[in-house]
Design an enzyme around this catalytic site. Structure first.
Site, PDB file in Angstrom:
ATOM      1  N   GLY A   1      -3.533  -5.706   2.588  1.00 54.36           N
ATOM      2  CA  GLY A   1      -3.698  -6.239   0.949  1.00 54.36           C
ATOM      3  C   GLY A   1      -2.737  -7.016   0.991  1.00 54.36           C
ATOM      4  N   HIS A   2      -1.619  -7.336   1.868  1.00 48.70           N
ATOM      5  CA  HIS A   2      -1.028  -8.317   1.639  1.00 48.70           C
ATOM      6  C   HIS A   2      -2.216 -10.162   1.223  1.00 48.70           C
ATOM      7  CE1 HIS A   2       2.371  -5.655   2.882  1.00 48.70           C
ATOM      8  NE2 HIS A   2       2.612  -6.694   1.812  1.00 48.70           N
TER       9      HIS A   2
HETATM   10  P1  AMP Z   1       5.502  -5.181   0.054  1.00 46.51           P
HETATM   11  O1  AMP Z   1       5.799  -6.246   1.482  1.00 46.51           O
HETATM   12  O2  AMP Z   1       4.747  -3.561  -0.036  1.00 46.51           O
HETATM   13  O3  AMP Z   1       6.930  -5.265  -1.059  1.00 46.51           O
HETATM   14  O4  AMP Z   1       4.457  -5.811  -0.735  1.00 46.51           O
HETATM   15  C1  AMP Z   1       4.716  -7.301  -0.544  1.00 46.51           C
HETATM   16  C2  AMP Z   1       3.152  -7.197  -2.480  1.00 46.51           C
HETATM   17  O5  AMP Z   1       2.926  -6.674  -1.881  1.00 46.51           O
HETATM   18  C3  AMP Z   1       3.739  -6.802  -2.968  1.00 46.51           C
HETATM   19  O6  AMP Z   1       3.277  -7.669  -5.164  1.00 46.51           O
HETATM   20  C4  AMP Z   1       2.804  -5.054  -3.825  1.00 46.51           C
HETATM   21  O7  AMP Z   1       2.213  -4.923  -4.943  1.00 46.51           O
HETATM   22  C5  AMP Z   1       1.560  -6.170  -2.781  1.00 46.51           C
HETATM   23  N1  AMP Z   1       0.622  -4.682  -1.861  1.00 46.51           N
HETATM   24  C6  AMP Z   1       0.420  -4.358  -1.384  1.00 46.51           C
HETATM   25  N2  AMP Z   1      -0.139  -3.057  -0.798  1.00 46.51           N
HETATM   26  C7  AMP Z   1      -1.076  -4.173  -1.437  1.00 46.51           C
HETATM   27  C8  AMP Z   1      -2.003  -3.464  -1.836  1.00 46.51           C
HETATM   28  N3  AMP Z   1      -2.589  -2.510  -0.616  1.00 46.51           N
HETATM   29  N4  AMP Z   1      -3.240  -4.602  -2.368  1.00 46.51           N
HETATM   30  C9  AMP Z   1      -2.830  -5.404  -3.321  1.00 46.51           C
HETATM   31  N5  AMP Z   1      -1.783  -5.906  -2.297  1.00 46.51           N
HETATM   32  C10 AMP Z   1      -0.532  -4.770  -1.770  1.00 46.51           C
END
Ligand code: AMP
Length: 284
Positions: A36-37
């Site tokens: 996702g990232h």
């Molecule tokens: P985090 O590391 O969880 O703070 O997420 C960093 C970024 O990745 C944030 O903008 C989240 O919304 C995005 N993100 C997290 N999970 C996903 C996913 N499954 N698909 C797309 N983007 C994601």
């Protein structure tokens, strides 16, 4: 990929692009990276020739110290994944580098209560901390584009308000949620699920899809109630399942109240808190 640890090294590294008006795309993360990232990194690369990611587990957005302690940290793997995907720079600051004057200063924004509903209600102070760190990271990186995920619906909605109110010219770009084959939204937290709860967590996306299928035929309170039951019957514990107007974030009671309708959910699977959302209807 170049690793940067200090504010001055980021500014030095990016100065040459700014001077030539080369655009910079920025993907802030808390690490424990997954596909996702990486989908956000790819989006960044489509927009700009320079991509910078950050990994910073921001202490000020964790209202629960246990959650902060248990947050997965996989820096070696994260660096390898970003490098494999041709990310140009990775910023890994210390807490002192981000908050040289301590963590107390918060932004003064008029969020019209949008930070109090849903995540804000169950995680008091979370959004103040999130906005504080995003603001600080933008101050350091000064990117042309900020890429965030749709998965954190309330988060990007509030960041959009912050950009407007603080007159920040960075353009916010939203990447769609990447899911596992069985529909579970990819999340750094998924790796903490037991195999039994991992299987049961698929009910979250099923409930969201159920809401989408029934939005025009059943009442909103009825759908919300049914979805909560579906999730809880699998042994998860729903914190909220709210069908809201995607612009105002106000909970809806009737289907025809909003042209942009989003279902947002948070549920505990054991001691792992999962969030997800799905657009049920859109005029966009
Ligand atoms: P985090 O590391 O969880 O703070 O997420 C960093 C970024 O990745 C944030 O903008 C989240 O919304 C995005 N993100 C997290 N999970 C996903 C996913 N499954 N698909 C797309 N983007 C994601």
């Amino acid at each position: 990929m170049k690793i940067l640890k200090t504010v001055s090294s980021v500014q030095k590294a990016l100065q040459k692009y700014r001077e030539k008006s080369i655009s910079i795309a920025f993907v802030p993360t808390m690490g424990a990276l997954h596909e996702g990232h990486i989908s956000l990194i790819k989006k960044a690369q489509e927009l700009s020739s320079i991509t910078i990611a950050s990994i910073f587990v921001n202490p000020t957005q964790f209202n629960n110290p246990e959650d902060l302690k248990k947050y997965p940290r996989t820096l070696v793997e994260d660096e390898a994944l970003l490098s494999k995907n041709q990310c140009d720079y990775l910023f890994i600051p210390s807490v002192e580098e981000i908050y040289p004057n301590g963590t107390d200063n918060h932004l003064t924004l008029d969020l019209e209560g949008k930070d109090q509903e849903m995540e804000g209600h169950f995680r008091p102070g979370h959004f103040q901390g999130m906005l504080q760190v995003v603001y600080r990271l933008l101050e350091i990186v000064q990117p042309t584009y900020l890429i965030m995920g749709e998965k954190d619906f309330q988060q990007f909605s509030l960041v959009r308000i912050m950009l407007e109110q603080m007159n920040i010219s960075t353009k916010l770009i939203i990447g769609s949620t990447l899911r596992e084959k069985d529909g579970l939204a990819m999340s750094s937290r998924n790796r903490r699920l037991t195999s039994e709860l991992r299987k049961k967590s698929t009910i979250i996306y099923k409930a969201l899809q159920y809401a989408r299928k029934n939005i025009s035929s059943k009442s909103i309170p009825e759908i919300e109630k049914e979805c909560i039951l579906m999730i809880d019957n699998q042994g998860l514990r729903t914190e909220y399942f709210n069908i809201i107007d995607g612009y105002s974030l106000i909970p809806l009671t009737q289907f025809n109240q909003s042209k942009y309708t989003v279902a947002c959910v948070a549920a505990w699977a054991g001691d792992v808190r999962l969030i997800d959302n799905l657009c049920l209807r859109s005029d966009k």
